[in-house]
Design an enzyme around this catalytic site. Sequence first.
Site, PDB file in Angstrom:
ATOM      1  N   ASN A   1       9.412  -7.166   2.071  1.00  0.00           N
ATOM      2  CA  ASN A   1       8.293  -6.232   2.118  1.00  0.00           C
ATOM      3  C   ASN A   1       8.381  -5.140   1.048  1.00  0.00           C
ATOM      4  OD1 ASN A   1       6.100  -4.530   3.571  1.00  0.00           O
ATOM      5  ND2 ASN A   1       7.885  -3.185   3.553  1.00  0.00           N
TER       6      ASN A   1
ATOM      7  N   TYR B   1      -0.375  -3.132 -10.143  1.00  0.00           N
ATOM      8  CA  TYR B   1      -0.026  -3.517  -8.771  1.00  0.00           C
ATOM      9  C   TYR B   1      -0.650  -4.871  -8.436  1.00  0.00           C
ATOM     10  CZ  TYR B   1       0.477  -3.250  -3.684  1.00  0.00           C
ATOM     11  OH  TYR B   1       0.808  -3.519  -2.373  1.00  0.00           O
TER      12      TYR B   1
ATOM     13  N   VAL C   1      -3.820  -0.978   4.838  1.00  0.00           N
ATOM     14  CA  VAL C   1      -3.127  -0.295   5.931  1.00  0.00           C
ATOM     15  C   VAL C   1      -2.942   1.185   5.622  1.00  0.00           C
ATOM     16  CG1 VAL C   1      -1.008  -0.251   7.302  1.00  0.00           C
ATOM     17  CG2 VAL C   1      -1.945  -2.437   6.524  1.00  0.00           C
TER      18      VAL C   1
END
Length: 289
Positions: A113, A210, A245
């Site tokens: 992660n 990103y 999120v």
Amino acid sequence: MTVYTRVGAVTGANKGIGLAIVRQLALQYPNSAYNDGPLLLYLTARNEERGKAALEALQADPQLERARALRSQGGLTDIKYRTLDIDSTESIREFADYLKKEHPQGIDFLINNAGIAMQGFDADVAKKTIHCNYYGTLEATKQLLPHIKDGGRLVNVASMSGNLSSQYSESIRSRFLNAKKPEEISELMEEFITAVAEGRWKKDWPSSAYGVSKAGVIGMTKTIAQQNAQSGSKTLINSCCPGYVKTDMTKGGGAKTPDEGALTPVLLALADIQGSTGDFWQNERKMKW
């Protein structure tokens, strides 16, 4: 001394989605198909102080207390902290050596992660983002995959921002989709870094380091899964998007809670996914890349 029948690890787990993944693994493990006894989870982070603070927070977490999820509460799961910085080859090697020593039979799953999201877009941002998010995840995958039991799981957390949108040229998109080896994805990452440094990225690439780094993670995961399956291994290797999120990374602008974002990575680690490998998942289902 506790004998653990299952062992898993989560990288970048001191906050946000990573911390929620650890919490959801402890909550969901008892009712999962994977449950056949005590579970040991390694919460890893590059900063020891933050990692140990996260561990303390989980030990006092109301959700875990209500569910009696931890062994100290009468449950099945123990959580331990280990230092791991995926931006450091040496740190990954040290963690791999630790797993080999402590778990010579292998661990059951790994959820990669860890990652960064930097502000702005220039050559420095492109180089640092690709180095951590892509090369760090690639190195962790390559070094830690041999320590996952055959038939275990490896999950690389990517993002829908890695979708091969129209901002990619047709030739670049085709190379991503047709790559057979991780080296081919690495070539694309190097070409992106060079294009940004030379100010000529607009023809072929989006202006998001990103996003490109996560496209690299999706592509690399797919090629490694294919190679792994061809070797006869039954380990399932997938990438996923947790969704948008609310975390520090999104500056609180997300639509999902961290626990909601954790659902797909946890499903790929614990659920019956019908032999899926090399796929990209979001919202608990396979998605077109």
